[in-house]
Design a protein around this motif. Structure first.
Motif, PDB file in Angstrom:
ATOM      1  N   GLU A   1       0.520  -0.884   0.292  1.00 47.75           N
ATOM      2  CA  GLU A   1       0.216  -0.143  -0.049  1.00 47.75           C
ATOM      3  C   GLU A   1       1.041   1.352   0.243  1.00 47.75           C
ATOM      4  OE1 GLU A   1      -2.163  -0.282   3.665  1.00 47.75           O
ATOM      5  OE2 GLU A   1      -3.713  -1.938   2.038  1.00 47.75           O
ATOM      6  N   GLN A   2       2.178   0.950   1.178  1.00 45.80           N
ATOM      7  CA  GLN A   2       2.965   2.481   0.406  1.00 45.80           C
ATOM      8  C   GLN A   2       3.119   2.589  -0.631  1.00 45.80           C
ATOM      9  OE1 GLN A   2       5.737   0.903   4.188  1.00 45.80           O
ATOM     10  NE2 GLN A   2       4.275   1.738   5.356  1.00 45.80           N
ATOM     11  N   GLU A   3       4.244   0.936  -1.238  1.00 46.46           N
ATOM     12  CA  GLU A   3       4.303   1.896  -2.380  1.00 46.46           C
ATOM     13  C   GLU A   3       3.578   2.634  -3.657  1.00 46.46           C
ATOM     14  OE1 GLU A   3       7.188  -1.000  -5.870  1.00 46.46           O
ATOM     15  OE2 GLU A   3       6.714  -1.434  -3.353  1.00 46.46           O
ATOM     16  N   GLN A   4       1.843   1.568  -3.810  1.00 46.60           N
ATOM     17  CA  GLN A   4       0.830   2.034  -4.665  1.00 46.60           C
ATOM     18  C   GLN A   4       0.317   4.059  -4.396  1.00 46.60           C
ATOM     19  OE1 GLN A   4      -3.062   0.381  -3.889  1.00 46.60           O
ATOM     20  NE2 GLN A   4      -3.643   2.525  -4.493  1.00 46.60           N
ATOM     21  N   ASP A   5       0.747   3.716  -2.848  1.00 48.22           N
ATOM     22  CA  ASP A   5       0.465   5.804  -1.578  1.00 48.22           C
ATOM     23  C   ASP A   5       1.413   6.028  -3.682  1.00 48.22           C
ATOM     24  OD1 ASP A   5      -1.062   4.949  -1.121  1.00 48.22           O
ATOM     25  OD2 ASP A   5      -0.657   4.429   0.623  1.00 48.22           O
ATOM     26  N   SER A   6       2.920   6.165  -3.181  1.00 44.68           N
ATOM     27  CA  SER A   6       4.393   6.415  -4.019  1.00 44.68           C
ATOM     28  C   SER A   6       4.399   6.058  -4.908  1.00 44.68           C
ATOM     29  CB  SER A   6       5.171   6.564  -2.754  1.00 44.68           C
ATOM     30  OG  SER A   6       5.507   4.729  -3.046  1.00 44.68           O
ATOM     31  N   PHE A   7       3.502   6.178  -5.807  1.00 47.61           N
ATOM     32  CA  PHE A   7       3.978   5.737  -7.374  1.00 47.61           C
ATOM     33  C   PHE A   7       3.504   6.548  -7.776  1.00 47.61           C
ATOM     34  CE2 PHE A   7       1.847   5.013 -11.514  1.00 47.61           C
ATOM     35  CZ  PHE A   7       3.310   4.379 -12.285  1.00 47.61           C
ATOM     36  N   THR A   8       5.309   6.815  -9.251  1.00 48.62           N
ATOM     37  CA  THR A   8       4.175   8.451  -9.501  1.00 48.62           C
ATOM     38  C   THR A   8       4.257   7.847 -11.145  1.00 48.62           C
ATOM     39  OG1 THR A   8       6.699   8.708  -9.896  1.00 48.62           O
ATOM     40  CG2 THR A   8       5.569  10.154  -8.221  1.00 48.62           C
ATOM     41  N   LEU A   9       3.077   8.842 -11.900  1.00 45.93           N
ATOM     42  CA  LEU A   9       3.226   7.949 -13.635  1.00 45.93           C
ATOM     43  C   LEU A   9       4.916   8.650 -14.567  1.00 45.93           C
ATOM     44  CD1 LEU A   9      -0.080   9.314 -14.376  1.00 45.93           C
ATOM     45  CD2 LEU A   9       0.452   6.991 -13.517  1.00 45.93           C
ATOM     46  N   PRO A  10       4.894   7.497 -15.177  1.00 48.99           N
ATOM     47  CA  PRO A  10       6.566   8.543 -16.200  1.00 48.99           C
ATOM     48  C   PRO A  10       7.014   9.131 -16.601  1.00 48.99           C
ATOM     49  CG  PRO A  10       5.276   6.176 -16.413  1.00 48.99           C
ATOM     50  CD  PRO A  10       3.907   6.818 -15.782  1.00 48.99           C
ATOM     51  N   PRO A  11       7.399   9.891 -16.545  1.00 54.02           N
ATOM     52  CA  PRO A  11       7.324  11.138 -17.809  1.00 54.02           C
ATOM     53  C   PRO A  11       6.649  11.149 -18.825  1.00 54.02           C
ATOM     54  CG  PRO A  11       9.811  10.915 -16.806  1.00 54.02           C
ATOM     55  CD  PRO A  11       9.283   9.064 -16.969  1.00 54.02           C
ATOM     56  N   ARG A  12       5.729  12.426 -19.108  1.00 53.76           N
ATOM     57  CA  ARG A  12       5.408  12.960 -19.882  1.00 53.76           C
ATOM     58  C   ARG A  12       4.492  11.657 -20.178  1.00 53.76           C
ATOM     59  NH1 ARG A  12      10.672  13.594 -21.838  1.00 53.76           N
ATOM     60  NH2 ARG A  12      10.744  11.127 -22.511  1.00 53.76           N
ATOM     61  N   PHE A  13       3.697  11.669 -19.601  1.00 54.18           N
ATOM     62  CA  PHE A  13       2.752   9.742 -19.128  1.00 54.18           C
ATOM     63  C   PHE A  13       1.533  10.789 -19.901  1.00 54.18           C
ATOM     64  CE2 PHE A  13      -1.481   8.336 -17.573  1.00 54.18           C
ATOM     65  CZ  PHE A  13      -1.168   6.349 -18.338  1.00 54.18           C
ATOM     66  N   ALA A  14       0.622  12.216 -19.517  1.00 51.27           N
ATOM     67  CA  ALA A  14       0.136  12.680 -19.820  1.00 51.27           C
ATOM     68  C   ALA A  14      -0.265  13.083 -21.849  1.00 51.27           C
ATOM     69  CB  ALA A  14      -0.364  14.033 -19.661  1.00 51.27           C
ATOM     70  N   LEU A  15       0.487  13.042 -22.223  1.00 49.37           N
ATOM     71  CA  LEU A  15       1.072  13.182 -24.040  1.00 49.37           C
ATOM     72  C   LEU A  15       0.945  11.960 -24.838  1.00 49.37           C
ATOM     73  CD1 LEU A  15       2.016  15.140 -25.282  1.00 49.37           C
ATOM     74  CD2 LEU A  15       4.662  14.882 -25.167  1.00 49.37           C
ATOM     75  N   ILE A  16       1.676  10.882 -23.534  1.00 43.16           N
ATOM     76  CA  ILE A  16       1.787   9.274 -23.513  1.00 43.16           C
ATOM     77  C   ILE A  16       0.173   9.099 -24.135  1.00 43.16           C
ATOM     78  CG2 ILE A  16       2.269   7.424 -23.376  1.00 43.16           C
ATOM     79  CD1 ILE A  16       4.861   8.503 -22.436  1.00 43.16           C
ATOM     80  N   PHE A  17      -0.200   9.473 -22.935  1.00 45.45           N
ATOM     81  CA  PHE A  17      -2.159   9.177 -23.004  1.00 45.45           C
ATOM     82  C   PHE A  17      -2.754   9.454 -24.326  1.00 45.45           C
ATOM     83  CE2 PHE A  17      -6.177   8.424 -20.764  1.00 45.45           C
ATOM     84  CZ  PHE A  17      -6.303   7.158 -20.885  1.00 45.45           C
ATOM     85  N   GLY A  18      -2.262  10.583 -24.211  1.00 48.33           N
ATOM     86  CA  GLY A  18      -3.234  11.225 -25.240  1.00 48.33           C
ATOM     87  C   GLY A  18      -3.296  10.668 -26.894  1.00 48.33           C
ATOM     88  N   GLY A  19      -1.554  10.825 -27.379  1.00 49.68           N
ATOM     89  CA  GLY A  19      -1.903   9.468 -28.063  1.00 49.68           C
ATOM     90  C   GLY A  19      -2.184   8.359 -28.232  1.00 49.68           C
TER      91      GLY A  19
ATOM     92  N   MET B   1      -4.681   7.407 -26.881  1.00 49.48           N
ATOM     93  CA  MET B   1      -6.570   7.475 -26.523  1.00 49.48           C
ATOM     94  C   MET B   1      -6.983   8.067 -28.035  1.00 49.48           C
ATOM     95  SD  MET B   1      -7.707   6.948 -23.906  1.00 49.48           S
ATOM     96  CE  MET B   1      -9.674   7.969 -23.782  1.00 49.48           C
ATOM     97  N   ALA B   2      -5.481   8.775 -28.881  1.00 48.77           N
ATOM     98  CA  ALA B   2      -6.545   9.230 -30.198  1.00 48.77           C
ATOM     99  C   ALA B   2      -6.386   8.299 -31.184  1.00 48.77           C
ATOM    100  CB  ALA B   2      -5.430  10.335 -30.360  1.00 48.77           C
ATOM    101  N   THR B   3      -5.095   6.968 -30.814  1.00 52.15           N
ATOM    102  CA  THR B   3      -5.413   5.555 -31.637  1.00 52.15           C
ATOM    103  C   THR B   3      -5.974   5.224 -31.554  1.00 52.15           C
ATOM    104  OG1 THR B   3      -3.485   4.931 -30.612  1.00 52.15           O
ATOM    105  CG2 THR B   3      -3.086   6.409 -32.119  1.00 52.15           C
ATOM    106  N   MET B   4      -6.703   5.122 -30.706  1.00 49.53           N
ATOM    107  CA  MET B   4      -7.551   3.813 -30.117  1.00 49.53           C
ATOM    108  C   MET B   4      -8.891   4.749 -30.753  1.00 49.53           C
ATOM    109  SD  MET B   4      -7.179   1.005 -28.161  1.00 49.53           S
ATOM    110  CE  MET B   4      -8.320   0.737 -27.225  1.00 49.53           C
ATOM    111  N   LEU B   5      -8.909   6.109 -31.170  1.00 51.19           N
ATOM    112  CA  LEU B   5     -10.641   6.484 -31.120  1.00 51.19           C
ATOM    113  C   LEU B   5     -10.271   5.950 -32.471  1.00 51.19           C
ATOM    114  CD1 LEU B   5     -12.789   8.128 -30.221  1.00 51.19           C
ATOM    115  CD2 LEU B   5     -11.758  10.013 -31.056  1.00 51.19           C
TER     116      LEU B   5
END
Length: 527
Positions: free
Chosen positions: A7-25, A27-31
């Motif tokens: 649980e502590q590791e989950q709480d301290s988890f941070t998303l990879p660098p530029r994840f928002a940009l990657i996730f947008g890409g 989602m766009a290809t999935m769409l």
């Protein structure tokens, strides 16, 4: 790792660098990939008229579905073996090439080739996007990112026909394909720049025999579903030959997977109760249930309520709203608790209730009531679609997540193809019987062939004949929804039997034994 440490590791988890940009890409290809399954539906009459290809119209959709289905397990398996980034970028490139060819087509043959190329790329985009999210985000946090993916599929099922119709009416049908180019190129640039994934084996053993048998089996299955009862009678020798070929092909394919060094669909997948039950549940609820309703409800609305194609598509927006609401909410709750089992259970109940309610529709039912029922359907789907994928991914090691994801989606796609064909066969048989019983004497010649019975034709008929056709349509379709209730009840039983394995806080924990796990995990060593 102890629970508190996890649980502590989950709480301290941070998303990879530029994840928002990657996730947008992603989602766009999935769409784009999911939109192109349906975007040509409303444009087809104009396309086949301009390209003089009415006799080949069905192949515009079939070529895409066939290629995408064949591609799914290949992208998933090869992604696990050699890495996903290069495959994902190649998938985008193939999809864009197919979009250009389809948009520039001057003949039906060229259009169909373009659609097949598109489908081959789209199969990779659908699978690899989900697997990349699994690479970057542990299961516990992954739930809230998988939910929007499920919403994209629901949105595309409604938005695709609307966009296709809009481009056809206000610009040119070719833009239904060309619109993919600027969006896809931006997504390609984003993922090429921002996405960082580990490279894997350089040299692998390719299962050529398995690929050939799988492609032949999928082709026979899809053609059987598309042609049976429409272009050919179910008793036609060609249909019987396709059925026999499909059975033989699948038998030989699974036998070949026992001996292959790197099988396309490894048989160790089926040692997982979570994989087996989640795949069957998804096949029933999403593959058959959703596509059966989406496939026939718009035409029902056009026939019974005299709305046009665009309006019938807009009337399905409540389904998208319901799907997005429950998908996003359940994703947040799963992220907090790590528990997913209750959501497919509630979703199956909602879908069974909705099917029962849809079976009570009459020609006098208010449109707002139909929209309310459609909202309930979407709410049920939102609790099921991506949560089942998440459960499957959580049950396998990170090294096998692409294979498990692609196999789950692959069988769901096969179920959608067969389920839609079965519903269509039942509906067509009932409609023929209803028309024979309800049409006024001598009016059969006025109506013509049931396969050519469009809303425009129906509403141009004399009033007495028109009312008879509308009543026939209503009495032919609504009982089909009732036939789906036992199917969804079976889905509920499967949801109750689905083992719950608490979502791992890290990717390193996936596929390991826990007290909730009742099957032998499929590890790399266990292959």
């Amino acid at each position: 790792m102890t629970t508190s440490a996890a649980e502590q590791e989950q709480d301290s988890f941070t998303l990879p660098p530029r994840f928002a940009l990657i996730f947008g890409g992603l989602m766009a290809t999935m769409l784009l990939a999911s939109l192109d399954q349906t975007i040509v539906a409303t444009a087809l009459p104009t396309i086949v008229g301009e390209l003089h290809g009415v006799s080949h119209m069905a192949w515009v959709a079939t070529a895409y579905t066939l290629a995408a289905t064949i591609g799914m397990p290949l992208y998933g398996r090869f992604g696990d073996l050699i890495g996903r980034k290069a495959l994902f970028l190649a998938g985008i490139g193939i999809f864009l090439a197919g979009s250009f060819v389809a948009g520039a087509a001057t003949s039906m043959t060229t259009l169909i080739i373009g659609r097949a190329i598109q489908g081959l790329g789209a199969g990779g985009l659908m699978i690899t996007s989900q697997a990349i999210i699994a690479d970057l985000v542990p299961p516990r946090q992954r739930a809230r990112f998988m939910a929007p993916i499920g919403a994209v599929f629901g949105l595309s099922s409604v938005a695709g026909p609307l966009l296709g119709g809009w481009f056809t009416d206000n610009a040119d049908w070719r833009w239904a394909f060309w619109i993919n180019l600027p969006v896809g190129l931006v997504a390609l640039a984003i993922c090429a720049f921002a996405l960082r994934l580990p490279r894997k084996a350089v040299k692998i053993s390719i299962d050529y025999l398995g690929i050939t048998l799988m492609a032949a089996s999928v082709a026979a299955t899809v053609l059987l579903a598309v042609w049976g009862g429409t272009q050919y009678a179910w008793s036609d020798p060609l249909i019987l030959g396709l059925a026999a070929g499909a059975v033989l092909g699948w038998t030989l394919f699974f036998l070949s997977q026992r001996r292959a060094a790197e099988p396309i669909i490894p048989l160790w997948l089926f040692r997982s109760r979570i994989f087996n039950i989640a795949t069957l549940l998804g096949l029933i609820t999403v593959g058959i249930g959703m596509f059966a309703v989406i496939g026939y409800l718009p035409t029902y609305l056009q026939m019974v309520y005299d709305v046009n194609a665009t309006e019938s598509g807009l009337l399905l927006i409540p389904m998208v709203v319901g799907l997005m609401a429950t998908a996003l909410l359940s994703g947040q709750l799963i992220g907090r608790t790590g528990r997913y089992k209750i959501y497919p259970i509630v979703g199956s109940v909602l879908m069974a209730v909705t099917a029962l309610l849809l079976s009570t529709l009459t020609v006098h039912t208010a449109l707002w009531v139909v929209c309310a029922y459609v909202f309930l359907l979407g709410a049920g789907l939102g609790l099921i679609m991506q949560n089942l994928v998440l459960a499957v991914q959580n049950d396998f090691p990170a090294a096998d997540v692409g294979t498990a994801t692609s196999a789950n989606n692959f069988f769901r796609e096969i179920g959608a193809t067969l389920g839609t064909a079965a519903v269509g066969a039942i509906f067509t048989h009932r409609l023929t019987d209803q028309l024979a019983a309800r049409l006024p004497s001598g009016a059969a010649g006025t109506v013509g062939d049931t396969n050519s019975l469009t809303p425009a034709v129906v509403h141009s008929l004399p009033t007495a004949v028109q009312n008879a056709v509308i009543a026939s349509y209503q009495h032919a379709l609504t009982p089909v929804f009732r036939y789906l209730v036992p199917l969804f009840a079976l889905g509920l039983i499967l949801a109750l039997l689905l083992p719950e394995k608490k979502l791992a806080a890290t990717n390193a924990e996936t596929g390991t034994d826990t007290p909730d796990d009742t099957q032998q995990p499929a590890t790399a060593a266990g292959r």
